[in-house]
Design a protein around this motif. Structure first.
Motif, PDB file in Angstrom:
ATOM      1  N   LEU A 115       0.811  -1.089  -0.108  1.00 19.97           N
ATOM      2  CA  LEU A 115      -0.231  -0.081  -0.024  1.00 19.97           C
ATOM      3  C   LEU A 115       0.955   1.146  -0.034  1.00 19.97           C
ATOM      4  O   LEU A 115       1.800   1.263   0.927  1.00 19.97           O
ATOM      5  N   ILE A 116       0.696   2.125  -1.205  1.00 20.09           N
ATOM      6  CA  ILE A 116       1.703   3.275  -1.085  1.00 20.09           C
ATOM      7  C   ILE A 116       0.735   4.629  -1.241  1.00 20.09           C
ATOM      8  O   ILE A 116      -0.215   4.575  -1.819  1.00 20.09           O
ATOM      9  N   ARG A 117       1.074   5.678  -0.288  1.00 18.52           N
ATOM     10  CA  ARG A 117       0.625   6.951  -0.566  1.00 18.52           C
ATOM     11  C   ARG A 117       1.594   7.897  -0.194  1.00 18.52           C
ATOM     12  O   ARG A 117       2.617   7.770   0.460  1.00 18.52           O
ATOM     13  N   SER A 127       4.149  -2.800   3.586  1.00 22.87           N
ATOM     14  CA  SER A 127       4.274  -4.086   2.878  1.00 22.87           C
ATOM     15  C   SER A 127       3.696  -5.198   3.920  1.00 22.87           C
ATOM     16  O   SER A 127       3.919  -5.189   5.048  1.00 22.87           O
ATOM     17  N   PHE A 128       2.907  -6.230   3.339  1.00 18.71           N
ATOM     18  CA  PHE A 128       2.397  -7.326   4.018  1.00 18.71           C
ATOM     19  C   PHE A 128       2.310  -8.497   3.178  1.00 18.71           C
ATOM     20  O   PHE A 128       2.280  -8.530   1.942  1.00 18.71           O
ATOM     21  N   SER A 129       2.283  -9.931   3.797  1.00 18.73           N
ATOM     22  CA  SER A 129       2.464 -10.864   2.841  1.00 18.73           C
ATOM     23  C   SER A 129       1.396 -11.867   3.327  1.00 18.73           C
ATOM     24  O   SER A 129       1.006 -11.905   4.316  1.00 18.73           O
ATOM     25  N   ILE A 130       0.797 -12.765   2.391  1.00 22.20           N
ATOM     26  CA  ILE A 130       0.039 -13.856   2.441  1.00 22.20           C
ATOM     27  C   ILE A 130       0.625 -14.931   3.318  1.00 22.20           C
ATOM     28  O   ILE A 130      -0.133 -15.807   3.603  1.00 22.20           O
ATOM     29  N   ALA A 131       1.811 -15.106   3.345  1.00 18.43           N
ATOM     30  CA  ALA A 131       2.566 -16.017   4.080  1.00 18.43           C
ATOM     31  C   ALA A 131       1.948 -16.334   5.548  1.00 18.43           C
ATOM     32  O   ALA A 131       2.143 -17.343   6.151  1.00 18.43           O
ATOM     33  N   GLY A 182      -8.872 -13.158  13.613  1.00 20.65           N
ATOM     34  CA  GLY A 182      -8.048 -13.641  12.425  1.00 20.65           C
ATOM     35  C   GLY A 182      -6.644 -13.715  12.543  1.00 20.65           C
ATOM     36  O   GLY A 182      -6.067 -13.649  13.843  1.00 20.65           O
ATOM     37  N   ALA A 183      -5.821 -14.268  11.621  1.00 17.26           N
ATOM     38  CA  ALA A 183      -4.633 -14.260  11.720  1.00 17.26           C
ATOM     39  C   ALA A 183      -3.889 -12.934  11.849  1.00 17.26           C
ATOM     40  O   ALA A 183      -4.178 -11.947  11.254  1.00 17.26           O
ATOM     41  N   PRO A 184      -2.849 -12.808  12.806  1.00 18.62           N
ATOM     42  CA  PRO A 184      -2.303 -11.481  12.778  1.00 18.62           C
ATOM     43  C   PRO A 184      -1.276 -11.365  11.616  1.00 18.62           C
ATOM     44  O   PRO A 184      -0.440 -12.210  11.233  1.00 18.62           O
ATOM     45  N   ILE A 185      -1.481 -10.159  11.080  1.00 12.85           N
ATOM     46  CA  ILE A 185      -0.572  -9.927   9.617  1.00 12.85           C
ATOM     47  C   ILE A 185       0.176  -8.913  10.082  1.00 12.85           C
ATOM     48  O   ILE A 185       0.097  -7.983  10.559  1.00 12.85           O
ATOM     49  N   ASN A 186       1.682  -9.354  10.033  1.00  9.38           N
ATOM     50  CA  ASN A 186       2.768  -8.416  10.133  1.00  9.38           C
ATOM     51  C   ASN A 186       3.047  -7.516   8.921  1.00  9.38           C
ATOM     52  O   ASN A 186       2.695  -7.336   7.722  1.00  9.38           O
ATOM     53  N   LEU A 187       3.132  -6.022   9.425  1.00  8.82           N
ATOM     54  CA  LEU A 187       3.312  -4.960   8.551  1.00  8.82           C
ATOM     55  C   LEU A 187       4.629  -4.420   8.641  1.00  8.82           C
ATOM     56  O   LEU A 187       5.146  -4.101   9.879  1.00  8.82           O
ATOM     57  N   SER A 188       5.165  -3.848   7.606  1.00  8.80           N
ATOM     58  CA  SER A 188       6.363  -3.206   7.524  1.00  8.80           C
ATOM     59  C   SER A 188       6.184  -1.755   6.859  1.00  8.80           C
ATOM     60  O   SER A 188       5.917  -1.678   5.514  1.00  8.80           O
TER      61      SER A 188
END
Length: 299
Positions: A115-117, A127-131, A182-188
């Motif tokens: 996601l960019i702005r 950035s995040f990943s489906i992993a 839900g699953a915790p999603i890591n964000l960079s």
């Protein structure tokens, strides 16, 4: 949100893999020919050296296996397409994409989504990943305390609660799970100021249960170190002083940092969007993978 779809889809695949592993183990353990010492003594040396356990398959048998594999892949594809047709897209996805200032960068076949702005003079990339959802196990109890590590009073209370759950018929009941957890999603989160400074903030956070939780905050004097993915940049990132854990910072500093992110759109709306989008993308990528494998087998 880690949907029931993902759980039900994973179960048969797991059982199938387990059954296959069992059959393979049995095949390996079964001896090809049992020979007593007396029989071995009668065999000439050259005959023993020429003996091979390799199973020679005919072309017809290979074709049958290929056709069976292709048919199974087609069956899995049909299941996934039926699920997709009967499952509505979460409202959080449309709401975010229609109203958010972020631009979605999603490359088919790639795990990472961005996601960019722009925000004033800043460029923000998330950035995040489906992993994260692929590896998530909602039934894992690794975060639970071992009974031996608990104080005696807590252990007694836990035992009483377990007994109560058994009496109520709740223990082991999947309905006890919160489907919305839900699953915790890591964000960079990378924040740069191009043209003003060469440095950048890189914030590690987690989108979980509708909230953004900041884990760590890094500062890089050279933004390219955080932005470029190669072994040299990775080593430079590893050498950077990471700062103290975010949770150990002064509480006012933590609150202000969270407000800093909220003003840039890193808020509850984004926290609701990310897990739902990851769930949808994971299904899309799995379906794409099935079709690619079937196309290769059929070629």
């Amino acid at each position: 949100m880690f949907s029931v779809r993902a759980l039900t889809r994973a179960a048969p695949r797991t059982i199938s893999r387990a059954a296959g592993a069992s059959l393979r183990s049995s095949a390996i353990a079964r001896p090809g020919l049992a020979r007593t010492p007396a029989v071995k003594a009668l065999l000439p040396t050259r005959a023993a050296a020429a003996f091979s356990t390799t199973v020679r398959r005919s072309k017809e048998e290979d074709v049958e296996v290929d056709e069976a594999l292709s048919a199974k892949l087609e069956s899995e594809i049909q299941i996934e397409e039926d699920i997709k047709a009967n499952e509505q897209q979460p409202a959080s996805i449309k709401d975010f994409l229609d109203n958010s200032p972020f631009e979605l960068v999603d490359t088919p076949g790639q795990e990472v989504v961005k996601l960019i702005r722009n925000y004033g003079d800043e460029k923000i990339t998330i950035s995040f990943s489906i992993a994260d959802i692929t590896n998530f196990d909602p039934y894992a109890d690794e975060n639970l305390f071992d009974e031996d590590d608990l104080p005696e009073e807590s252990s007694d209370k836990q035992s009483q609660q377990q007994q109560q759950n058994q009496d109520d018929g709740l223990e082991g009941d999947e309905e006890g799970l919160d489907e919305d957890a839900g699953a915790p999603i890591n964000l960079s989160i990378l924040i740069e100021k191009p043209g003003k400074t060469a440095g950048a903030l890189n914030i590690d956070a987690t989108a979980r249960d509708g909230d953004i939780v900041v884990d760590n905050m890094f500062f890089y004097e050279d933004a390219t170190v955080a932005r470029i993915d190669n072994p040299e940049a990775a080593q430079k990132r590893a050498d950077v002083y990471p700062g103290p854990p975010f949770g150990s910072l002064d509480e006012d500093l933590q609150v202000l940092m969270e407000r800093f992110l909220e003003e840039r759109g890193i808020n509850e709306t984004l926290a609701a969007f990310v897990p739902d989008y990851v769930d949808v993308k994971e299904q899309q990528e799995y379906l794409r993978w099935l079709k690619n494998v079937r196309t290769f087998v059929d070629a």
